[in-house]
Write a protein that holds these residues in place. Sequence first.
Motif, mmCIF file in Angstrom:
data_model
loop_
_atom_site.group_PDB
_atom_site.id
_atom_site.type_symbol
_atom_site.label_atom_id
_atom_site.label_comp_id
_atom_site.label_asym_id
_atom_site.label_seq_id
_atom_site.Cartn_x
_atom_site.Cartn_y
_atom_site.Cartn_z
ATOM 1 N N THR A 144 7.160 15.506 -3.502
ATOM 2 C CA THR A 144 6.676 14.126 -3.378
ATOM 3 C C THR A 144 7.604 13.228 -4.194
ATOM 4 O OG1 THR A 144 4.448 15.048 -3.413
ATOM 5 C CG2 THR A 144 4.641 12.658 -3.681
ATOM 6 N N ILE A 145 7.967 12.100 -3.634
ATOM 7 C CA ILE A 145 8.756 11.158 -4.428
ATOM 8 C C ILE A 145 8.080 9.785 -4.355
ATOM 9 C CG2 ILE A 145 10.906 12.475 -4.209
ATOM 10 C CD1 ILE A 145 11.884 10.588 -2.154
ATOM 11 N N PRO A 146 8.367 8.876 -5.287
ATOM 12 C CA PRO A 146 7.622 7.613 -5.362
ATOM 13 C C PRO A 146 8.028 6.680 -4.226
ATOM 14 C CG PRO A 146 9.325 7.642 -7.047
ATOM 15 C CD PRO A 146 9.397 8.967 -6.344
ATOM 16 N N THR A 147 7.226 6.679 -3.163
ATOM 17 C CA THR A 147 7.609 5.995 -1.933
ATOM 18 C C THR A 147 7.802 4.485 -2.140
ATOM 19 O OG1 THR A 147 5.251 6.061 -1.379
ATOM 20 C CG2 THR A 147 6.661 7.695 -0.349
ATOM 21 N N ASN A 148 6.946 3.864 -2.958
ATOM 22 C CA ASN A 148 7.120 2.418 -3.166
ATOM 23 C C ASN A 148 8.426 2.117 -3.894
ATOM 24 O OD1 ASN A 148 4.289 2.761 -2.569
ATOM 25 N ND2 ASN A 148 4.077 0.607 -3.115
ATOM 26 N N VAL A 149 8.771 2.981 -4.837
ATOM 27 C CA VAL A 149 10.013 2.774 -5.595
ATOM 28 C C VAL A 149 11.222 2.893 -4.661
ATOM 29 C CG1 VAL A 149 11.500 3.754 -7.400
ATOM 30 C CG2 VAL A 149 9.042 3.512 -7.798
ATOM 31 N N ILE A 150 11.154 3.845 -3.742
ATOM 32 C CA ILE A 150 12.262 4.025 -2.795
ATOM 33 C C ILE A 150 12.303 2.854 -1.809
ATOM 34 C CG2 ILE A 150 13.209 5.510 -0.959
ATOM 35 C CD1 ILE A 150 13.449 7.011 -3.493
ATOM 36 N N PRO A 191 0.840 -1.213 0.000
ATOM 37 C CA PRO A 191 0.000 0.000 0.000
ATOM 38 C C PRO A 191 0.874 1.263 0.000
ATOM 39 C CG PRO A 191 -0.752 -1.573 1.652
ATOM 40 C CD PRO A 191 0.538 -2.109 1.114
ATOM 41 N N VAL A 192 0.387 2.295 -0.644
ATOM 42 C CA VAL A 192 1.153 3.538 -0.761
ATOM 43 C C VAL A 192 1.339 4.181 0.609
ATOM 44 C CG1 VAL A 192 1.143 5.862 -1.750
ATOM 45 C CG2 VAL A 192 0.298 3.925 -3.096
ATOM 46 N N ARG A 193 2.534 4.653 0.881
ATOM 47 C CA ARG A 193 2.768 5.380 2.134
ATOM 48 C C ARG A 193 3.077 6.843 1.819
ATOM 49 N NH1 ARG A 193 7.652 2.221 4.654
ATOM 50 N NH2 ARG A 193 7.696 3.944 6.119
ATOM 51 N N ALA A 194 3.004 7.669 2.841
ATOM 52 C CA ALA A 194 3.281 9.099 2.647
ATOM 53 C C ALA A 194 4.767 9.317 2.457
ATOM 54 C CB ALA A 194 2.799 9.898 3.852
ATOM 55 N N HIS A 195 5.108 10.431 1.846
ATOM 56 C CA HIS A 195 6.516 10.739 1.561
ATOM 57 C C HIS A 195 7.096 11.640 2.656
ATOM 58 C CE1 HIS A 195 4.183 14.067 0.050
ATOM 59 N NE2 HIS A 195 5.260 14.810 0.117
ATOM 60 N N TYR A 196 6.533 11.570 3.851
ATOM 61 C CA TYR A 196 7.078 12.335 4.977
ATOM 62 C C TYR A 196 6.714 11.636 6.276
ATOM 63 C CZ TYR A 196 2.323 14.221 4.800
ATOM 64 O OH TYR A 196 0.967 14.339 4.734
ATOM 65 N N GLY A 197 7.256 12.128 7.384
ATOM 66 C CA GLY A 197 6.999 11.492 8.679
ATOM 67 C C GLY A 197 8.229 10.720 9.151
ATOM 68 N N ASP A 198 8.152 10.271 10.423
ATOM 69 C CA ASP A 198 9.322 9.633 11.047
ATOM 70 C C ASP A 198 9.778 8.369 10.324
ATOM 71 O OD1 ASP A 198 9.341 11.588 12.910
ATOM 72 O OD2 ASP A 198 8.448 10.381 14.532
ATOM 73 N N ASP A 199 8.823 7.437 10.086
ATOM 74 C CA ASP A 199 9.209 6.157 9.478
ATOM 75 C C ASP A 199 9.774 6.388 8.083
ATOM 76 O OD1 ASP A 199 8.346 4.933 11.725
ATOM 77 O OD2 ASP A 199 6.482 4.141 10.855
ATOM 78 N N TRP A 200 9.083 7.269 7.348
ATOM 79 C CA TRP A 200 9.539 7.537 5.986
ATOM 80 C C TRP A 200 10.939 8.150 5.985
ATOM 81 C CZ3 TRP A 200 9.675 6.383 1.245
ATOM 82 C CH2 TRP A 200 10.353 7.235 0.363
ATOM 83 N N THR A 201 11.159 9.113 6.873
ATOM 84 C CA THR A 201 12.447 9.806 6.909
ATOM 85 C C THR A 201 13.570 8.824 7.249
ATOM 86 O OG1 THR A 201 11.366 11.869 7.439
ATOM 87 C CG2 THR A 201 13.692 11.729 8.014
ATOM 88 N N ARG A 202 13.258 7.897 8.178
ATOM 89 C CA ARG A 202 14.249 6.873 8.527
ATOM 90 C C ARG A 202 14.579 6.011 7.296
ATOM 91 N NH1 ARG A 202 11.435 4.348 12.395
ATOM 92 N NH2 ARG A 202 11.377 6.264 13.618
ATOM 93 N N LEU A 203 13.545 5.611 6.573
ATOM 94 C CA LEU A 203 13.743 4.768 5.379
ATOM 95 C C LEU A 203 14.568 5.512 4.319
ATOM 96 C CD1 LEU A 203 12.940 2.182 3.712
ATOM 97 C CD2 LEU A 203 10.995 3.492 2.892
#
Length: 377
Positions: A245-251, A26-38
């Motif tokens: 915005t960047i493609p979160t699934n691709v990253i 599922p698509v996730r947001a391109h910001y926030g703690d978990d995303w930034t860590r990833l």
Amino acid sequence: MEDREFLMIPGPVSVDDEILEALALPVRAHYGDDWTRLYKHAASSMREVFKTSGDVHLVFGSGMAGVEMCIASVLSPGDEVLIPSNGLFGDRMVEVATANRLQVHTFHPGLAEAITAAQVRAALAEHPGVRAVCIVHHETSVGILNEVEGICRAAREHGALAIVDGISSVAGVPFEMDAWGADLCVTVANKCIGGAIGVAPVAAGPRALAALDDGRPKAAGWYLNLATWRRYTELWGDWHPHPTTIPTNVIEAFDLALIRLLEEGVDNRCRRLAAARDRVRDGLEEMGFEMLAPISVASPVTTAAFGLPGMDVSDYLEWLLKNHRIRIGGGLGELRGRLFRVGHMGRAAEPEAIDRYLRATADYVENAGLTGAGRKG
Ligand SMILES: *Cc1c(COP(=O)(O)O)cnc(C)c1O
């Protein structure tokens, strides 16, 4: 899935199932703690892959977007640059620099020849005003490796920046950004790294960062400007470390591909791809095919070979695709119809895949009644 084409072209590459599964989450947001860590994890893995302690940004775009960012972020309209070319991607770098209103000096070695440090030194002596040398590491259109280490040294001694297109070499061919003195380097997720299409990691060392801030107006606009990306890692680094915005699934898929790459080890990956190259080369030579490049300059990532005498190369490519669902690459430009190219990245480096390809090619050669040595003429 089974009758999907299997890619043995020099990029993009067929990827492992777990990479495909990451893309389907599922698509996730391109910001926030978990995303930034990833994001930061993937960027810091890329630092290991580039072998640099410099900045790395994961630019959402194709490889050429990263090339344009490297060139336009540190140079001003009217600046002189040296961009030698021995194929399509060197020519593209010339186009990018020209479109950004730089003054381009270029030269072209002969067919199947590498660009050498000695040639670059001679060209720099002729054009003392050159501020940057732009070089393709692996010229994918002909499967040839250029002398990037020596070329970076030559640039540095001249006081020019060294900008490297490592799109089809990083993680497939030994490359050491800091030790070799490269100032800017770009690659993509979907060649030697085996990730999905859509992200171009760009690395910048201290001399490149100093050039960003030297007060001269740069050719770059906003998006493909390293200064913009750097500003967002500074201002928004704790929740949104990139400007858009960047493609979160691709990253996410890319991060997984990097974990697998570092588990294997970058040097081991390079050795594995070189072994794949040898397997393809030996197999083709045994059938009488002639290689474009001698082994001394042949890339471990792509093999370019001439068709056998009397062979219709485009018929061979179509036959492979239709009967075996294997796609290999053709020749580009003047080499179209005479040359074919096999990639050794991603799943195409698997020995079973190579053997399947070689068996299919042997069948084609036999059915078409072709024999003998290929010819360059
Ligand atoms: C594939 C490739 C490119 C182009 O990358 P895009 O993602 O299509 O923009 C540029 N340079 C080299 C050396 C390549 O192999």
